[in-house]
Design a protein around this motif. Structure first.
Motif, PDB file in Angstrom:
ATOM      1  N   GLU A 101      -3.513 -40.151 -80.148  1.00 40.47           N
ATOM      2  CA  GLU A 101      -3.339 -40.426 -81.579  1.00 40.47           C
ATOM      3  C   GLU A 101      -2.368 -41.597 -81.747  1.00 40.47           C
ATOM      4  O   GLU A 101      -1.164 -41.452 -81.589  1.00 40.47           O
ATOM      5  CB  GLU A 101      -2.816 -39.189 -82.301  1.00 40.47           C
ATOM      6  N   VAL A 102      -2.909 -42.762 -82.036  1.00 42.16           N
ATOM      7  CA  VAL A 102      -2.083 -43.955 -82.238  1.00 42.16           C
ATOM      8  C   VAL A 102      -1.442 -43.929 -83.616  1.00 42.16           C
ATOM      9  O   VAL A 102      -0.245 -44.178 -83.783  1.00 42.16           O
ATOM     10  CB  VAL A 102      -2.936 -45.223 -82.065  1.00 42.16           C
ATOM     11  N   LEU A 103      -2.244 -43.602 -84.607  1.00 42.94           N
ATOM     12  CA  LEU A 103      -1.795 -43.540 -85.999  1.00 42.94           C
ATOM     13  C   LEU A 103      -2.390 -42.264 -86.581  1.00 42.94           C
ATOM     14  O   LEU A 103      -3.541 -42.260 -87.031  1.00 42.94           O
ATOM     15  CB  LEU A 103      -2.287 -44.775 -86.757  1.00 42.94           C
ATOM     16  N   PHE A 113      -5.796 -44.051 -86.662  1.00 42.79           N
ATOM     17  CA  PHE A 113      -6.348 -44.757 -85.500  1.00 42.79           C
ATOM     18  C   PHE A 113      -6.101 -43.915 -84.264  1.00 42.79           C
ATOM     19  O   PHE A 113      -5.014 -43.369 -84.079  1.00 42.79           O
ATOM     20  CB  PHE A 113      -5.692 -46.134 -85.327  1.00 42.79           C
ATOM     21  N   ARG A 114      -7.147 -43.794 -83.424  1.00 42.99           N
ATOM     22  CA  ARG A 114      -7.029 -43.024 -82.186  1.00 42.99           C
ATOM     23  C   ARG A 114      -7.903 -43.649 -81.101  1.00 42.99           C
ATOM     24  O   ARG A 114      -8.817 -44.422 -81.402  1.00 42.99           O
ATOM     25  CB  ARG A 114      -7.441 -41.575 -82.407  1.00 42.99           C
ATOM     26  N   CYS A 115      -7.601 -43.295 -79.868  1.00 37.32           N
ATOM     27  CA  CYS A 115      -8.416 -43.755 -78.739  1.00 37.32           C
ATOM     28  C   CYS A 115      -8.805 -42.557 -77.883  1.00 37.32           C
ATOM     29  O   CYS A 115      -8.021 -41.615 -77.727  1.00 37.32           O
ATOM     30  CB  CYS A 115      -7.662 -44.768 -77.889  1.00 37.32           C
ATOM     31  N   HIS A 116     -10.011 -42.602 -77.337  1.00 36.31           N
ATOM     32  CA  HIS A 116     -10.511 -41.602 -76.409  1.00 36.31           C
ATOM     33  C   HIS A 116     -10.545 -42.271 -75.033  1.00 36.31           C
ATOM     34  O   HIS A 116     -11.320 -43.205 -74.822  1.00 36.31           O
ATOM     35  CB  HIS A 116     -11.908 -41.131 -76.811  1.00 36.31           C
ATOM     36  N   HIS A 117      -9.720 -41.787 -74.113  1.00 33.47           N
ATOM     37  CA  HIS A 117      -9.557 -42.471 -72.831  1.00 33.47           C
ATOM     38  C   HIS A 117     -10.288 -41.750 -71.714  1.00 33.47           C
ATOM     39  O   HIS A 117     -10.288 -40.517 -71.645  1.00 33.47           O
ATOM     40  CB  HIS A 117      -8.077 -42.578 -72.475  1.00 33.47           C
ATOM     41  N   SER A 123     -11.166 -46.786 -69.075  1.00 35.12           N
ATOM     42  CA  SER A 123     -11.614 -47.428 -70.307  1.00 35.12           C
ATOM     43  C   SER A 123     -11.364 -46.498 -71.483  1.00 35.12           C
ATOM     44  O   SER A 123     -11.168 -45.296 -71.307  1.00 35.12           O
ATOM     45  CB  SER A 123     -13.101 -47.748 -70.187  1.00 35.12           C
ATOM     46  N   SER A 124     -11.367 -47.063 -72.681  1.00 35.64           N
ATOM     47  CA  SER A 124     -11.163 -46.266 -73.894  1.00 35.64           C
ATOM     48  C   SER A 124     -12.147 -46.659 -74.976  1.00 35.64           C
ATOM     49  O   SER A 124     -12.541 -47.824 -75.080  1.00 35.64           O
ATOM     50  CB  SER A 124      -9.743 -46.449 -74.437  1.00 35.64           C
ATOM     51  N   ILE A 125     -12.540 -45.665 -75.761  1.00 37.20           N
ATOM     52  CA  ILE A 125     -13.271 -45.879 -77.008  1.00 37.20           C
ATOM     53  C   ILE A 125     -12.267 -45.638 -78.126  1.00 37.20           C
ATOM     54  O   ILE A 125     -11.689 -44.554 -78.221  1.00 37.20           O
ATOM     55  CB  ILE A 125     -14.449 -44.898 -77.136  1.00 37.20           C
ATOM     56  N   CYS A 126     -12.014 -46.636 -78.953  1.00 35.07           N
ATOM     57  CA  CYS A 126     -11.023 -46.501 -80.023  1.00 35.07           C
ATOM     58  C   CYS A 126     -11.723 -46.517 -81.380  1.00 35.07           C
ATOM     59  O   CYS A 126     -12.744 -47.188 -81.549  1.00 35.07           O
ATOM     60  CB  CYS A 126      -9.984 -47.619 -79.952  1.00 35.07           C
ATOM     61  N   GLU A 127     -11.163 -45.779 -82.324  1.00 35.99           N
ATOM     62  CA  GLU A 127     -11.753 -45.706 -83.655  1.00 35.99           C
ATOM     63  C   GLU A 127     -10.652 -45.575 -84.694  1.00 35.99           C
ATOM     64  O   GLU A 127      -9.546 -45.098 -84.402  1.00 35.99           O
ATOM     65  CB  GLU A 127     -12.712 -44.519 -83.758  1.00 35.99           C
ATOM     66  N   GLY A 128     -10.957 -45.992 -85.913  1.00 38.92           N
ATOM     67  CA  GLY A 128      -9.973 -45.898 -86.970  1.00 38.92           C
ATOM     68  C   GLY A 128     -10.606 -45.902 -88.350  1.00 38.92           C
ATOM     69  O   GLY A 128     -11.779 -46.251 -88.514  1.00 38.92           O
ATOM     70  N   ALA A 178       3.693 -53.818 -88.831  1.00 39.46           N
ATOM     71  CA  ALA A 178       4.176 -53.613 -87.466  1.00 39.46           C
ATOM     72  C   ALA A 178       2.996 -53.632 -86.513  1.00 39.46           C
ATOM     73  O   ALA A 178       1.854 -53.403 -86.908  1.00 39.46           O
ATOM     74  CB  ALA A 178       4.919 -52.276 -87.378  1.00 39.46           C
ATOM     75  N   PRO A 179       3.232 -53.913 -85.214  1.00 37.93           N
ATOM     76  CA  PRO A 179       2.133 -53.866 -84.231  1.00 37.93           C
ATOM     77  C   PRO A 179       1.508 -52.474 -84.182  1.00 37.93           C
ATOM     78  O   PRO A 179       2.207 -51.465 -84.296  1.00 37.93           O
ATOM     79  CB  PRO A 179       2.827 -54.220 -82.913  1.00 37.93           C
ATOM     80  N   LEU A 180       0.188 -52.439 -84.009  1.00 40.02           N
ATOM     81  CA  LEU A 180      -0.499 -51.151 -83.899  1.00 40.02           C
ATOM     82  C   LEU A 180      -0.187 -50.478 -82.566  1.00 40.02           C
ATOM     83  O   LEU A 180       0.058 -49.271 -82.515  1.00 40.02           O
ATOM     84  CB  LEU A 180      -2.012 -51.356 -84.039  1.00 40.02           C
ATOM     85  N   VAL A 181      -0.200 -51.240 -81.472  1.00 40.89           N
ATOM     86  CA  VAL A 181       0.077 -50.701 -80.133  1.00 40.89           C
ATOM     87  C   VAL A 181       0.989 -51.682 -79.400  1.00 40.89           C
ATOM     88  O   VAL A 181       1.099 -52.856 -79.768  1.00 40.89           O
ATOM     89  CB  VAL A 181      -1.218 -50.486 -79.323  1.00 40.89           C
ATOM     90  N   ASP A 182       1.639 -51.174 -78.330  1.00 38.60           N
ATOM     91  CA  ASP A 182       2.483 -52.053 -77.523  1.00 38.60           C
ATOM     92  C   ASP A 182       1.835 -52.302 -76.166  1.00 38.60           C
ATOM     93  O   ASP A 182       0.770 -51.763 -75.847  1.00 38.60           O
ATOM     94  CB  ASP A 182       3.895 -51.472 -77.360  1.00 38.60           C
ATOM     95  N   THR A 183       2.487 -53.124 -75.361  1.00 36.30           N
ATOM     96  CA  THR A 183       1.931 -53.496 -74.058  1.00 36.30           C
ATOM     97  C   THR A 183       1.785 -52.289 -73.145  1.00 36.30           C
ATOM     98  O   THR A 183       0.805 -52.184 -72.389  1.00 36.30           O
ATOM     99  CB  THR A 183       2.823 -54.562 -73.391  1.00 36.30           C
TER     100      THR A 183
END
Length: 508
Positions: A101-103, A113-117, A123-128, A178-183
């Motif tokens: 859960e990113v957001l 916003f979330r990603c399925h890893h 690899s990831s499938i991300c959706e928002g 703000a940035p959605l994700v970091d490095t």
């Protein structure tokens, strides 16, 4: 004196009548107010004026997206236990079992916003939700042009380069951009791996979270939409990996209908785009939007290089094809019906009746489909000449055709000139084939749509000993044969001998 009294009476009436009317109006107003207060609340009628930013509480119109077709090999993608990492099902099915859960979504609207890893694919499938894409902040060519208009255009011009804010997501309670994700997130969940230009990672690097009301969209897309970046878009093998990635992304995110596709690239229009349009609900190029476009639900589809079909070329994993019926009763993580399911999806998207084709296949003799390589113009940097993988291909084809005419059983040799056939014609030829024969080449990727009883004979030049089609046959449980040449010239007697053994197994 009587006249004076009459006159006075009239004056009193003139003064009284306005007071009575005022009293009646007041009583009516109070009565009407009480009536309104006692009525149940009803929402106001919708504003007929189109708006560019409406909240999620507004009910979307009925979906105009295509429904999923009935697929005999379909198995559920969500709801069951996650497959163990590095198993066959983890490679080809829903190995995207780690949800990040990113957001997080919160009540009262706002984006998420979330990603399925997938640990297996890396690899990831991300959706928002409430996601904005701004084409003005993406440097690339427009895309979708006729090939003849862009001959010589460099590939670098067609691939996206993002400025900060190319992707925005509305935060449910964000106070500042703000940035959605970091490095660290990108390294863990969207690693570059061996991909030199990882466009999904670059898009997420550009992404920002903005406060409510700051998306400022020129239009809204109400229905689920996949954002797809293609690289080798004119090659059938690589394009099928993109189709598969888009299909998996749709199933993992449990979309109720087939999504829209937005190409986040600037490639020209190619023949294979017709299949994108058949598989999914609509196709649009990002640069075709007139301004920033917002999506109620956007899904970022991973690159085709990250699918099991491509990973299998460099990674060794145990995976055999099996029927969906056998796996329904007894799941086996070292077997898969996913590639057959996907092949059925392609066939169904073109409305080909498999039952009629199978009936015809049984009654009209044995079809030997010879998949041919021929010259055609593929992309702006292509000469129009294809590299020969079988130097005497025409001679081999003519010899097989002549030999088949002398057999006691009925054998039809089909000239598979795919470059000048429609996709529907190519698929029908594959479905009707009892044997598929050909030199190593992208046209053999159609084996993903072949019926389970199809036999495969690949003629392999010493310069192209690659496992693409042996693997597809394995993952589909197709009987596979190969003739490995010392160069690119095939001895006709060797080819006919191998083909004769295959036909003998079919009762000929």
């Amino acid at each position: 004196m009587m006249a004076g009294r009459t006159h006075g009476h009239r004056n009193r009436l003139r003064r009284l009548i306005p007071r009575v009317l005022l009293l009646v109006f007041a009583v009516y107003a109070v009565s009407f107010a009480i009536y309104l207060l006692r009525q149940p609340h009803r929402p106001s009628p919708p504003d007929p004026t189109p708006r560019t930013d409406v909240r999620d509480s507004v009910r979307a119109p009925p979906s105009s997206q295509k429904p999923w077709p009935r697929l005999p090999s379909f198995l559920p993608w969500v709801g069951g236990p996650a497959p163990p990492p590095h198993t066959c099902e983890a490679y080809f099915g829903n190995g995207f079992s780690r949800r990040v859960e990113v957001l997080p979504a919160r009540g009262g609207g706002g984006g998420w916003f979330r990603c399925h890893h997938s640990e297996t694919l890396g690899s990831s499938i991300c959706e928002g939700a409430r996601v904005r894409l701004d084409p003005a902040l993406i440097a690339m060519s427009r895309g979708g042009e006729p090939l003849e208009q862009v001959m010589g255009r460099a590939e670098e011009e067609e691939l996206p380069r993002y400025e900060l804010g190319a992707l925005l997501v509305e935060g449910p309670a964000a106070r500042r951009t703000a940035p959605l994700v970091d490095t660290g997130f990108l390294n863990n969940y969207v690693p570059a791996g061996g991909i030199g230009m990882h466009t999904m990672r670059a898009l997420l690097e550009s992404a920002r979270v903005v406060p409510p009301g700051e998306l400022h969209c020129s239009q809204w897309v109400e229905e689920p939409t996949l954002l797809v970046t293609r690289f080798e878009y004119a090659n059938l093998f690589h394009t099928i990996t993109d189709w598969y990635s888009a299909y998996v992304s749709s199933r993992v995110t449990n979309l109720p209908n087939r999504p829209n596709i937005v190409f986040v690239d600037g490639h020209c229009k190619a023949q294979l785009e017709q299949t994108w349009e058949a598989l999914f609900s609509s196709v649009t190029y990002a640069k075709n939007f007139s301004g920033p476009v917002c999506f109620r639900h956007a899904i970022l589809s991973p690159l085709g290089y990250e699918t099991a079909m491509f990973k299998g070329l460099s990674e060794s994993f145990s995976c055999e094809g099996a029927s969906a019926q056998s796996l329904r009763g007894k799941p086996d993580y070292d077997k898969t019906a996913r590639l057959s399911e996907f092949g059925e999806m392609i066939v169904a998207s073109f409305g080909l009746p498999q039952d009629d084709i199978m009936s015809s296949k049984k009654s009209n003799g044995l079809n030997v489909l010879f998949v041919r390589r021929e010259d055609y113009l593929a992309h702006p940097r292509h000469s129009g000449k294809v590299e020969s993988r079988l130097s005497n291909e025409r001679e081999v084809y003519d010899a097989i055709d002549k030999w088949a005419k002398g057999l006691k059983c009925k054998v039809n040799v089909v000239n598979g000139l795919f470059a000048h056939m429609t996709m529907k014609e190519q698929l029908r030829a594959i479905l009707e084939a009892s044997v598929v024969i050909g030199a190593h080449g992208a046209g053999l990727t159609h084996l993903v749509s072949a019926t389970p009883d199809t036999k495969v004979l690949e003629i392999i030049s010493s310069m192209y000993r690659r496992p693409h089609f042996a693997l597809i046959s394995q993952w589909k449980a197709l009987e596979y044969h190969a003739i490995n040449l010392p160069g690119s010239y095939a001895r006709i007697t060797d080819v006919i001998s191998e083909l004769s053994n295959i036909l003998r197994g079919l009762g000929c």
